[in-house]
Design a protein around this motif. Structure first.
Motif, short mmCIF file in Angstrom:
data_model
loop_
_atom_site.label_atom_id
_atom_site.label_comp_id
_atom_site.label_asym_id
_atom_site.label_seq_id
_atom_site.Cartn_x
_atom_site.Cartn_y
_atom_site.Cartn_z
N GLY A 24 10.50 -2.04 11.64
CA GLY A 24 10.46 -0.58 11.57
C GLY A 24 10.48 -0.11 10.14
N GLY A 25 9.82 1.01 9.89
CA GLY A 25 9.79 1.55 8.55
C GLY A 25 9.63 3.07 8.56
N ILE A 26 9.73 3.65 7.37
CA ILE A 26 9.53 5.09 7.21
C ILE A 26 8.11 5.30 6.70
N ALA A 27 7.30 6.03 7.44
CA ALA A 27 5.91 6.26 7.06
C ALA A 27 5.82 7.07 5.77
N LYS A 28 4.77 6.81 4.99
CA LYS A 28 4.62 7.48 3.70
C LYS A 28 4.51 9.00 3.81
N GLY A 29 4.05 9.49 4.95
CA GLY A 29 3.89 10.93 5.11
C GLY A 29 5.06 11.60 5.80
N SER A 30 6.20 10.91 5.91
CA SER A 30 7.35 11.48 6.61
C SER A 30 7.74 12.84 6.03
N LYS A 31 7.87 13.82 6.90
CA LYS A 31 8.24 15.16 6.46
C LYS A 31 9.75 15.30 6.29
N SER B 1 0.81 -1.22 0.00
CA SER B 1 0.00 0.00 0.00
C SER B 1 0.84 1.26 0.00
N GLY B 2 2.11 1.13 0.39
CA GLY B 2 2.97 2.30 0.47
C GLY B 2 2.90 3.00 1.81
N ALA B 3 2.21 2.41 2.79
CA ALA B 3 2.15 3.00 4.12
C ALA B 3 3.56 3.11 4.70
N PHE B 4 4.40 2.11 4.40
CA PHE B 4 5.83 2.18 4.67
C PHE B 4 6.53 2.36 3.33
N GLN B 5 7.45 3.29 3.25
CA GLN B 5 8.14 3.58 2.00
C GLN B 5 9.11 2.45 1.62
#
Length: 391
Positions: A334-341, A120-124
């Motif tokens: 652990g992952g990087i969220a899709k909305g990470s600023k 889904s891309g929730a995690f990049q």
């Protein structure tokens, strides 16, 4: 403190281990189209600065362990501020990411979500970062490397692993004349019945082992390795209704519960305190043997230091003794969220938490979890700050 089992579903894993750890298979979910990802810089930034958020599920003593490693990251990068959100279960994490909240790095206790979050891309997708920074994925233990990617997409990194086994109260076993921990399910049942005592009204006072499904870590996935029960066939179709391993487990559990008395077992289980509280049944001697994860070692030291206990592989079916020494293995991801600023800073933090040897060793020693990179698992130094998970 951790999330209780009822809220902590995990992917199925069958592990074959020597000692404390390490081979397993894990299932994944599905999701929507992950979409395109913005290209990253051709080189990692030489200087890190800014604010990055870290969401994780740990709390209390374990949250302090996480914070200690975060403090080390900030010390090494004085212009970076990490805002930590502890005690965030998977449901909160899902909602926060979907709502576009300030989530940069997220740590989950569920390998189940990897498929959904990758697709889904929730995690990049981490491929660009891994390739650019030449991160050697061969340093990851094979099992954890497999359950942190889905369908060719690596959107997660392992944040330590969990291995399950049998905990037993040495004093209670000795009092009952039991000299060694059980190795088969039949032996476990016989020993448990011998260890079980009752109050004057017939209710259970001390339970040898609780076979009730849903009690603490008693879950189908955690028990499956005991009989080699399989989840899927080669075509990806469910075997739960046809594999003989599942039938064996269900029949064993049902017969065992009936011998104790299902009504008595229900009442005993209903009166149990939270699994991760200081009133944990095993820690206070309410149960003599229990299925649990390696993290219990740290909880015992903190909450019940006077209890004389031992650990052993979980028993297997009598016709599956070749599987003894194996068990269930899973882990945190652990992952990087899709909305990470600030994805670059998020990647720097995620990389530190998952492949920096000193950070992984500190996390593993503090949480008493199994490390997931070979350099941490075999760590031996003379600096006095790094120890081995085997020690």
């Amino acid at each position: 403190m951790r999330i209780t089992l009822r809220a902590r579903t995990r992917a199925a894993a069958v592990a074959v281990v020597a000692g404390a750890a390490a081979l397993a298979l894990s299932g994944c979910g599905s999701g929507g189209d992950g979409g395109a990802q913005t290209p990253i810089a051709s080189a990692a930034p030489s200087h890190l600065a800014g604010t990055v958020s870290l969401w994780h599920f740990f709390s209390d003593r374990e949250a302090k362990v996480i914070q200690g490693v975060v403090d080390d990251f900030e010390k090494a990068n004085p212009d970076v501020k990490v805002v930590v959100h502890s005690g965030q279960d998977d449901e909160k994490l899902r909602k926060a990411i979907a709502a576009g909240n300030d989530v940069d790095v997220a740590v989950s206790y569920s390998t189940d979500i990897v498929g959904n979050f990758c697709q889904s891309g929730a995690f990049q997708d981490l491929a660009q970062y891994l390739q650019r920074d030449k991160v050697d994925l061969d340093q990851l233990l094979p099992t954890v490397r497999s359950y942190t990617e889905f369908d060719g997409t690596r959107c997660a990194m392992p944040v330590l692993a969990d291995a399950y086994g049998l905990y037993y109260n040495k004093s209670l076993l000795a009092k009952a004349g039991i000299t060694t921990p059980p190795k088969t399910l039949d032996e476990l049942e016989a020993d448990a019945l011998k260890l079980t005592t009752y109050n004057a009204d017939g209710s259970i006072k001390t339970l040898g082992f609780n076979p009730w499904m849903g009690y603490q870590e008693m879950a189908p996935a955690h028990l499956a390795p005991a009989t080699g029960a399989k989840w899927l066939d080669e075509d990806g179709k469910s075997l739960v209704g046809s594999d003989p391993g599942w039938k064996e487990l269900i029949e064993w559990q049902k017969a065992f519960a009936e011998k104790i008395g299902t009504d008595k077992l229900k009442k005993f289980t209903a009166a149990s305190a939270d699994e991760f509280s200081a009133q944990n049944d095993f820690e206070i001697g309410r149960v003599a043997m229990n299925l649990d994860g390696e993290w219990r070692v740290a909880f015992m030291k903190d909450q019940a230091p006077k209890v004389d206990y031992g650990t052993a592989p979980f028993p297997t079916g009598s016709d599956h003794t070749d599987l003894y020494g194996g068990g269930y293995l899973t882990g945190n991801i652990g992952g990087i969220a899709k909305g990470s600023k600030n994805p670059e800073l998020a990647w720097a933090l995620l990389k530190y938490l998952t492949v920096d040897t000193d950070a992984v060793v500190k996390l593993a020693n503090g949480l008493q979890n199994v490390p997931t990179i070979t350099s941490a698992y075999d760590s031996r130094t003379s600096c006095g700050t790094r120890t081995s998970r085997r020690s």
